[in-house]
Every structure is written in structure tokens, then in C-alpha cells.
Write a protein that holds these residues in place. Structure first.
Motif, PDB file in Angstrom:
ATOM      1  N   THR A 108       0.796  -1.056   0.046  1.00  9.80           N
ATOM      2  CA  THR A 108       0.087   0.084  -0.046  1.00  9.80           C
ATOM      3  C   THR A 108       0.817   1.300   0.199  1.00  9.80           C
ATOM      4  OG1 THR A 108      -0.063   0.358   2.508  1.00  9.80           O
ATOM      5  CG2 THR A 108      -1.623  -1.382   1.345  1.00  9.80           C
ATOM      6  N   ASP A 109       0.333   2.416  -0.475  1.00 11.17           N
ATOM      7  CA  ASP A 109       0.971   3.452  -0.139  1.00 11.17           C
ATOM      8  C   ASP A 109       2.299   3.869  -1.002  1.00 11.17           C
ATOM      9  OD1 ASP A 109      -1.309   4.932   1.802  1.00 11.17           O
ATOM     10  OD2 ASP A 109      -0.727   2.899   2.481  1.00 11.17           O
ATOM     11  N   ILE A 110       2.400   3.493  -1.980  1.00 10.79           N
ATOM     12  CA  ILE A 110       3.454   3.414  -3.010  1.00 10.79           C
ATOM     13  C   ILE A 110       3.459   4.677  -3.745  1.00 10.79           C
ATOM     14  CG2 ILE A 110       4.939   2.108  -4.637  1.00 10.79           C
ATOM     15  CD1 ILE A 110       4.239  -0.303  -3.518  1.00 10.79           C
ATOM     16  N   THR A 111       4.523   5.227  -4.289  1.00  6.73           N
ATOM     17  CA  THR A 111       4.707   6.356  -5.027  1.00  6.73           C
ATOM     18  C   THR A 111       5.795   6.217  -5.715  1.00  6.73           C
ATOM     19  OG1 THR A 111       3.860   8.070  -3.466  1.00  6.73           O
ATOM     20  CG2 THR A 111       4.980   8.827  -5.376  1.00  6.73           C
ATOM     21  N   ILE A 112       5.464   6.215  -7.261  1.00  7.08           N
ATOM     22  CA  ILE A 112       6.505   6.435  -8.328  1.00  7.08           C
ATOM     23  C   ILE A 112       6.381   7.655  -8.930  1.00  7.08           C
ATOM     24  CG2 ILE A 112       7.295   5.268 -10.312  1.00  7.08           C
ATOM     25  CD1 ILE A 112       5.888   2.616  -9.217  1.00  7.08           C
ATOM     26  N   ARG A 113       7.520   8.358  -9.090  1.00  7.10           N
ATOM     27  CA  ARG A 113       7.190   9.809  -9.708  1.00  7.10           C
ATOM     28  C   ARG A 113       8.695  10.022 -10.458  1.00  7.10           C
ATOM     29  NH1 ARG A 113       6.853  11.846  -3.879  1.00  7.10           N
ATOM     30  NH2 ARG A 113       9.195  12.286  -3.078  1.00  7.10           N
ATOM     31  N   ASN A 114       8.381  10.840 -11.600  1.00  9.49           N
ATOM     32  CA  ASN A 114       9.672  11.435 -12.318  1.00  9.49           C
ATOM     33  C   ASN A 114      10.385  10.201 -13.004  1.00  9.49           C
ATOM     34  OD1 ASN A 114       8.906  14.294 -11.415  1.00  9.49           O
ATOM     35  ND2 ASN A 114       9.965  13.827  -9.729  1.00  9.49           N
ATOM     36  N   CYS A 115       9.892   9.297 -13.376  1.00  5.41           N
ATOM     37  CA  CYS A 115      10.434   8.312 -13.941  1.00  5.41           C
ATOM     38  C   CYS A 115      10.072   7.973 -15.286  1.00  5.41           C
ATOM     39  CB  CYS A 115      10.036   6.922 -13.197  1.00  5.41           C
ATOM     40  SG  CYS A 115      10.598   6.651 -11.554  1.00  5.41           S
ATOM     41  N   ARG A 116      10.852   7.613 -16.242  1.00  3.66           N
ATOM     42  CA  ARG A 116      10.559   7.026 -17.563  1.00  3.66           C
ATOM     43  C   ARG A 116      10.908   5.559 -17.590  1.00  3.66           C
ATOM     44  NH1 ARG A 116      13.607   7.782 -23.502  1.00  3.66           N
ATOM     45  NH2 ARG A 116      11.833   6.877 -24.738  1.00  3.66           N
ATOM     46  N   ILE A 117       9.594   4.977 -17.737  1.00  6.74           N
ATOM     47  CA  ILE A 117       9.535   3.523 -17.441  1.00  6.74           C
ATOM     48  C   ILE A 117       9.543   2.631 -18.987  1.00  6.74           C
ATOM     49  CG2 ILE A 117       8.201   1.590 -16.420  1.00  6.74           C
ATOM     50  CD1 ILE A 117       7.069   3.842 -14.547  1.00  6.74           C
ATOM     51  N   MET A 118      10.567   1.927 -19.177  1.00  2.17           N
ATOM     52  CA  MET A 118      10.767   1.134 -20.221  1.00  2.17           C
ATOM     53  C   MET A 118       9.967  -0.063 -20.393  1.00  2.17           C
ATOM     54  SD  MET A 118      12.262   3.625 -21.826  1.00  2.17           S
ATOM     55  CE  MET A 118      12.302   2.916 -23.605  1.00  2.17           C
ATOM     56  N   GLY A 119       8.722  -0.230 -20.395  1.00  5.15           N
ATOM     57  CA  GLY A 119       8.105  -1.588 -20.195  1.00  5.15           C
ATOM     58  C   GLY A 119       6.544  -1.216 -19.886  1.00  5.15           C
ATOM     59  N   SER A 120       6.128  -1.679 -18.580  1.00  6.69           N
ATOM     60  CA  SER A 120       5.023  -1.708 -17.993  1.00  6.69           C
ATOM     61  C   SER A 120       4.710  -1.421 -16.550  1.00  6.69           C
ATOM     62  CB  SER A 120       4.043  -2.784 -18.492  1.00  6.69           C
ATOM     63  OG  SER A 120       4.671  -3.812 -17.973  1.00  6.69           O
ATOM     64  N   ILE A 121       3.607  -1.214 -15.968  1.00 10.23           N
ATOM     65  CA  ILE A 121       3.192  -1.308 -14.662  1.00 10.23           C
ATOM     66  C   ILE A 121       1.937  -2.240 -14.595  1.00 10.23           C
ATOM     67  CG2 ILE A 121       2.608   0.007 -12.578  1.00 10.23           C
ATOM     68  CD1 ILE A 121       3.657   2.437 -13.706  1.00 10.23           C
ATOM     69  N   ARG A 122       2.253  -3.376 -13.619  1.00  9.79           N
ATOM     70  CA  ARG A 122       0.964  -4.058 -13.451  1.00  9.79           C
ATOM     71  C   ARG A 122       0.905  -4.316 -12.024  1.00  9.79           C
ATOM     72  NH1 ARG A 122      -1.193  -9.142 -16.493  1.00  9.79           N
ATOM     73  NH2 ARG A 122      -2.727  -9.797 -15.002  1.00  9.79           N
ATOM     74  N   THR A 123      -0.520  -4.408 -11.614  1.00 10.49           N
ATOM     75  CA  THR A 123      -0.840  -4.737 -10.093  1.00 10.49           C
ATOM     76  C   THR A 123      -1.390  -6.144 -10.229  1.00 10.49           C
ATOM     77  OG1 THR A 123      -2.886  -3.706 -10.021  1.00 10.49           O
ATOM     78  CG2 THR A 123      -0.887  -2.256  -9.367  1.00 10.49           C
ATOM     79  N   ARG A 124      -1.211  -6.889  -8.865  1.00 16.58           N
ATOM     80  CA  ARG A 124      -1.711  -8.271  -8.845  1.00 16.58           C
ATOM     81  C   ARG A 124      -2.243  -8.395  -7.458  1.00 16.58           C
ATOM     82  NH1 ARG A 124       2.320 -12.022 -12.072  1.00 16.58           N
ATOM     83  NH2 ARG A 124       1.487 -11.799 -14.195  1.00 16.58           N
TER      84      ARG A 124
END
Length: 334
Positions: A108-124
Motif C-alpha cells: 500500500t501507499d507506494i509512489t513512483i514519480r519522475n520516472c521513464r519506465i521502459m516496459g509496463s506497470i502491473r498490479t496483482r
């Protein structure tokens, strides 16, 4: 327990994780070899100018709660290798040893900022990997929506970033995900669609993003599949396939899973749609699969609730307004 009661019972925000020490930061930013595994991160990291993380990241269970990743313009993954995907970020719950499969440790309560992500984001949540048998079994419970939501990642933020997809769906919110925010982010690259909100997920926000991908196939950009109480607002979307911009539906019986929640109470407003393919219909479609009878719709039969008793999408009380579409014909290179 109703869906709204389940959300109200969620615990409050946790504190931020301590910063990663020098050894962890060195391993995280070291060159990645071929087939390098994702790094299991349980501390917060702020990259310095010129630094990058040339591998995927795993944020698993309660131990990852409170993690902040600030790339300060740096890259996660390897530029030009998004298709592997070298920069996949997986935010996943971990099962606690029980006999009933309903107790999970979730991030919980995760922050991702100011990033260039070469791929994907997935939650499970309760839908890890290919274990659809567990998901199908749990969906036979009358309280499946509540079980899915309290087991899945919640209160995740991705802001001021860019996702460069290479085949995988850039943002996939898995079963039961709640409170996810994507804002002020660009989505680029190639994929079958840009954002997928899966069954029983709720109260997610997709706001003020710029979405322009090469679509492989005929899908929409944002799929709202049995997901409710979401806000999709203020986004700029380039439509490059006949599927349009947004479709709200419920994928009845897929993999034998009963879809309990309908795509309802969503706010879809103030989005700017650029029609690059001369659509024959609207860019946003509610209950888009109610008249389609897929072969797998009968795989969940025998129960008096959800898609087991009614294959129709059932979406209602969606606030769809003040979305503007302009036509600009440019053939899709895909």
C-alpha cells in the motif's frame, strides 16, 4: 459486505519507508545482465542526475508499503528494450499461509514519480500469474468483490512520469485494485491497449495524462472491465484503432471467473479525443459487450449472482460528459 463497505474498512496510509542504503542503491543501478530478475525493493530510492535502474522492480506484500521511487528524470529499464520488458514494475500481494486463500499481505501507499519506465506497470492481488483456478473458486463466494479488494494493492500513485510500452499493456490494474492514481504521465510505444482496469477494481483515478500508442489490433485505449467508481478525467488520447478511446463492459465468465461488479458509477469527463482513424461510432462506449455472446460466458454458470446469472454488462450511473473529440486522419502505422 458490499463493495463500498469493503473500501471503507481499509486501514489508513502507512508511513514512508526509509531510504535505501548505499549497497542497495549500487545493486539497483548496476548494469543488468541478460535475463536479470526484477529487483525486490523494500526501501525508498531517489536517483541522482544521470542515474538509472536498468532492470525491473518487484514491490511485493506489506514489506513494500510506503516505498517512494523518485527517478528525477531517470529511466527504469533499458531504453530501446521495452519489449522484453526490461522495465516492468510489478506491484503484487503475497499470500499468507491459510487454508481458505483469502488472507493476503498487500503493498500500500507506494509512489513512483519522475520516472521513464521502459516496459509496463502491473498490479496483482489474488490473480498472480496463471493461477486462474484459485480466482475462479473464490469468485463463487457471494463476498468476492470484498475479498478481492482487501487482498489487492491499494493507494498506489504514478505521477509526472512516462511509460514506454513494447507490447505489454502499459498499465494493467489487476483484480480488486483500489485507490490507484495515474496522473500527468505520458504513455507511448506499442500495445494492444493502453490501460486495463480489471474486474472488481474500484476508486482508481486516471487524470491529466497524454496517451498516444500504436495499437496492435482493434482494441480501445482504456478498458473498464467490471470496474467501478473510477475517475477518468482530463486526459488527451490519440485514437489509432476502430476500438475508440474508452469502453465500459463486463467480460462475463472469462476463465470461469464470475464477474460480480458491473462497470458502474464511473466518471468519464473532460477528456480530449483525437480521432486518427475516422471512427464510425462514438469514442466512448458504455456496456459495449452486452450484445456479444462469447463462448466463455457459460463457464461461470450455476450461481445466483454476477455474470453467472446475467451475462450482460449491467453498467449504470456512469457520468459520461464534456468529452471532446476532433477528427484528424492519419493512418495507424501498426
Amino acid at each position: 459486505m458490499t463493495m463500498l463497505m469493503a473500501i471503507a474498512a481499509m486501514p489508513g496510509p502507512v508511513g514512508a519507508q526509509e531510504a535505501c542504503n548505499a549497497q542497495v542503491l549500487a545493486r539497483l543501478t548496476a548494469p543488468a545482465g541478460k535475463g536479470s530478475a526484477s529487483y525486490p525493493l523494500t526501501c525508498s530510492v531517489t536517483l541522482q542526475k544521470g542515474q538509472s535502474i536498468p532492470r525491473g522492480i518487484l514491490l511485493k506484500g506489506q514489506n513494500a508499503s510506503g516505498v517512494v521511487i523518485d527517478c528525477q528524470g531517470g529511466t527504469i529499464g533499458v531504453e530501446g528494450h521495452a519489449a522484453k520488458p526490461s522495465g516492468r514494475i510489478l506491484i503484487q500481494s503475497a499470500q499468507v499461509a491459510t487454508v481458505d486463500d483469502v488472507h493476503w499481505s498487500r503493498p500500500t501507499d507506494i509512489t513512483i514519480r519522475n520516472c521513464r519506465i521502459m516496459g509496463s506497470i502491473r498490479t496483482r492481488g489474488v490473480d498472480p500469474g496463471s493461477n486462474h483456478e484459485r480466482e475462479a473458486r473464490l469468485s463463487r463466494r457471494p463476498d468476492w468483490t470484498a475479498v478481492a479488494q482487501r487482498s489487492a494493492p491499494t493507494r498506489i500513485k504514478v505521477v509526472d512520469s512516462e511509460i514506454d510500452a513494447g507490447g505489454a499493456i502499459p498499465l494493467y490494474l489487476g483484480t480488486g485494485t483500489t485507490g490507484f492514481t495515474l496522473s500527468n504521465t505520458k504513455i507511448r510505444g506499442t500495445a494492444v491497449l493502453a490501460i486495463y482496469l480489471d474486474q472488481e477494481s474500484a476508486q482508481n483515478r486516471i487524470e491529466n495524462n497524454d496517451i498516444d500508442i500504436i495499437v496492435k489490433g482493434r482494441r480501445e485505449l482504456i478498458a473498464v472491465d467490471g470496474s467501478a467508481h473510477n475517475i477518468i478525467r482530463g486526459n488527451r488520447m490519440a485514437i489509432r484503432s476502430p476500438g475508440g478511446a474508452i469502453r465500459l463492459y463486463r467480460n462475463c465468465g472469462e476463465r470461469g471467473v464470475i464477474r460480480h461488479q458491473t462497470p458502474s458509477f464511473n466518471q468519464v469527463s473532460h477528456n480530449f479525443l483525437i480521432d486518427m482513424v475516422q471512427l464510425n461510432g462514438p469514442g466512448i462506449v458504455e456496456n459495449s459487450r452486452s450484445h456479444r455472446k462469447a463462448p466463455y460466458c457459460d463457464l461461470d454458470k450455476g450461481y445466483p449472482f454476477g455474470s453467472s446469472s446475467d451475462d450482460r454488462d449491467g453498467g449504470h450511473d456512469n457520468d459520461i460528459r464534456e468529452n471532446r473529440m476532433v477528427k484528424k486522419h492519419t493512418p495507424d502505422p501498426g
